[in-house]
Scaffold this active site. Structure first.
Site, PDB file in Angstrom:
ATOM      1  N   THR A  14       4.555 -13.868   1.418  1.00  0.00           N
ATOM      2  CA  THR A  14       5.256 -13.121   2.471  1.00  0.00           C
ATOM      3  C   THR A  14       4.724 -11.700   2.620  1.00  0.00           C
ATOM      4  O   THR A  14       4.776 -11.142   3.707  1.00  0.00           O
ATOM      5  CB  THR A  14       6.781 -13.070   2.215  1.00  0.00           C
ATOM      6  N   HIS A  45      -0.528  -8.474   0.469  1.00  0.00           N
ATOM      7  CA  HIS A  45      -1.214  -7.513  -0.411  1.00  0.00           C
ATOM      8  C   HIS A  45      -1.151  -8.192  -1.772  1.00  0.00           C
ATOM      9  O   HIS A  45      -0.038  -8.491  -2.250  1.00  0.00           O
ATOM     10  CB  HIS A  45      -0.508  -6.161  -0.399  1.00  0.00           C
ATOM     11  N   HIS A  70       3.510 -12.061  -9.591  1.00  0.00           N
ATOM     12  CA  HIS A  70       4.899 -12.030 -10.043  1.00  0.00           C
ATOM     13  C   HIS A  70       4.911 -12.271 -11.553  1.00  0.00           C
ATOM     14  O   HIS A  70       4.316 -13.247 -12.031  1.00  0.00           O
ATOM     15  CB  HIS A  70       5.715 -13.149  -9.403  1.00  0.00           C
ATOM     16  N   ASN A  97       1.326 -16.108  -4.992  1.00  0.00           N
ATOM     17  CA  ASN A  97       1.413 -16.937  -3.796  1.00  0.00           C
ATOM     18  C   ASN A  97       0.307 -16.532  -2.831  1.00  0.00           C
ATOM     19  O   ASN A  97       0.041 -15.339  -2.652  1.00  0.00           O
ATOM     20  CB  ASN A  97       2.780 -16.759  -3.128  1.00  0.00           C
ATOM     21  N   CYS A 112       0.848  -1.198   0.000  1.00  0.00           N
ATOM     22  CA  CYS A 112       0.000   0.000   0.000  1.00  0.00           C
ATOM     23  C   CYS A 112       0.883   1.247   0.000  1.00  0.00           C
ATOM     24  O   CYS A 112       0.604   2.218  -0.704  1.00  0.00           O
ATOM     25  CB  CYS A 112      -0.924   0.019   1.217  1.00  0.00           C
ATOM     26  N   HIS A 125      -0.516  -9.639  -5.139  1.00  0.00           N
ATOM     27  CA  HIS A 125       0.462  -9.292  -6.175  1.00  0.00           C
ATOM     28  C   HIS A 125       0.687 -10.485  -7.089  1.00  0.00           C
ATOM     29  O   HIS A 125       0.634 -11.626  -6.667  1.00  0.00           O
ATOM     30  CB  HIS A 125       1.790  -8.813  -5.574  1.00  0.00           C
TER      31      HIS A 125
HETATM   32  P1  5GP Z   1       5.511 -13.160  -1.977  1.00  0.00           P
HETATM   33  O1  5GP Z   1       6.528 -14.025  -1.283  1.00  0.00           O
HETATM   34  O2  5GP Z   1       4.598 -12.510  -0.962  1.00  0.00           O
HETATM   35  O3  5GP Z   1       4.780 -13.838  -3.081  1.00  0.00           O
HETATM   36  O4  5GP Z   1       6.335 -12.040  -2.700  1.00  0.00           O
HETATM   37  C1  5GP Z   1       6.726 -10.840  -2.121  1.00  0.00           C
HETATM   38  C2  5GP Z   1       7.776 -10.262  -3.011  1.00  0.00           C
HETATM   39  O5  5GP Z   1       7.954  -8.917  -2.631  1.00  0.00           O
HETATM   40  C3  5GP Z   1       9.143 -10.956  -2.877  1.00  0.00           C
HETATM   41  O6  5GP Z   1       9.537 -11.456  -4.153  1.00  0.00           O
HETATM   42  C4  5GP Z   1      10.056  -9.849  -2.368  1.00  0.00           C
HETATM   43  O7  5GP Z   1      11.349  -9.896  -2.925  1.00  0.00           O
HETATM   44  C5  5GP Z   1       9.319  -8.592  -2.756  1.00  0.00           C
HETATM   45  N1  5GP Z   1       9.546  -7.461  -1.861  1.00  0.00           N
HETATM   46  C6  5GP Z   1       9.585  -7.496  -0.499  1.00  0.00           C
HETATM   47  N2  5GP Z   1       9.807  -6.264   0.000  1.00  0.00           N
HETATM   48  C7  5GP Z   1       9.929  -5.430  -1.076  1.00  0.00           C
HETATM   49  C8  5GP Z   1      10.162  -4.029  -1.202  1.00  0.00           C
HETATM   50  O8  5GP Z   1      10.312  -3.279  -0.229  1.00  0.00           O
HETATM   51  N3  5GP Z   1      10.222  -3.520  -2.462  1.00  0.00           N
HETATM   52  C9  5GP Z   1      10.052  -4.315  -3.573  1.00  0.00           C
HETATM   53  N4  5GP Z   1      10.147  -3.701  -4.759  1.00  0.00           N
HETATM   54  N5  5GP Z   1       9.826  -5.640  -3.483  1.00  0.00           N
HETATM   55  C10 5GP Z   1       9.762  -6.196  -2.250  1.00  0.00           C
HETATM   56 ZN    ZN Z   2      -1.824  -3.275   1.109  1.00  0.00          ZN
END
Ligand code: 5GP
Ligand code: ZN
Length: 115
Positions: A93, A96, A100, A85, A7, A98
């Protein structure tokens, strides 16, 4: 959500390398890229994940944006993968929604039935 990292990125409170942005969505480079192209697409409004009652029109826009990002990043013809994910077992992780967008190299694991 006030304490949500994505956010804050959507509100430009935290910097990110923005690839695409409009009123509803933002695409920015993952801070820890796992592939040569690794861009995240988010709705600007907070939803925890894809099952969080996201309006269908917005979901469509998110996926259309992912395809646009692939074009911007130059992987639309070579191929790429969209991943989202969800929750604990999905190893999400950042809570919010997203998507990839990963590509730019032959991906190591093939999803779906074995070759
Ligand atoms: P998830 O594991 O939730 O599917 O993916 C979260 C993604 O967010 C990870 O690939 C991680 O590298 C990325 N990420 C985490 N913190 C930040 C940040 O502060 N800035 C950006 N640009 N990416 C982030
Ligand atoms: Zn959010």
């Amino acid at each position: 959500m006030s304490n949500c990292l994505f956010c804050k990125i959507a509100n430009h409170e935290i910097d990110a390398k923005v690839v695409y942005e409009d009123d509803l969505v933002m695409a920015f480079e993952d801070i820890n890229p796992q592939t040569p192209v690794h861009t995240l697409v988010i709705p600007k409004q907070h939803y925890d994940h894809i099952g969080d009652d996201v309006p269908e029109e917005l979901l469509g826009h998110i996926f259309t944006t992912a395809a646009k990002v692939a074009q911007i990043k130059g992987v639309d013809t070579s191929g790429y993968r969209l991943v989202t994910n969800i929750g604990e077992d999905g190893r999400q992780t950042v809570i919010h929604l997203h998507i990839h967008v990963v590509g730019g190299a032959r991906l190591p694991i093939r999803m779906g039935p074995a070759d």
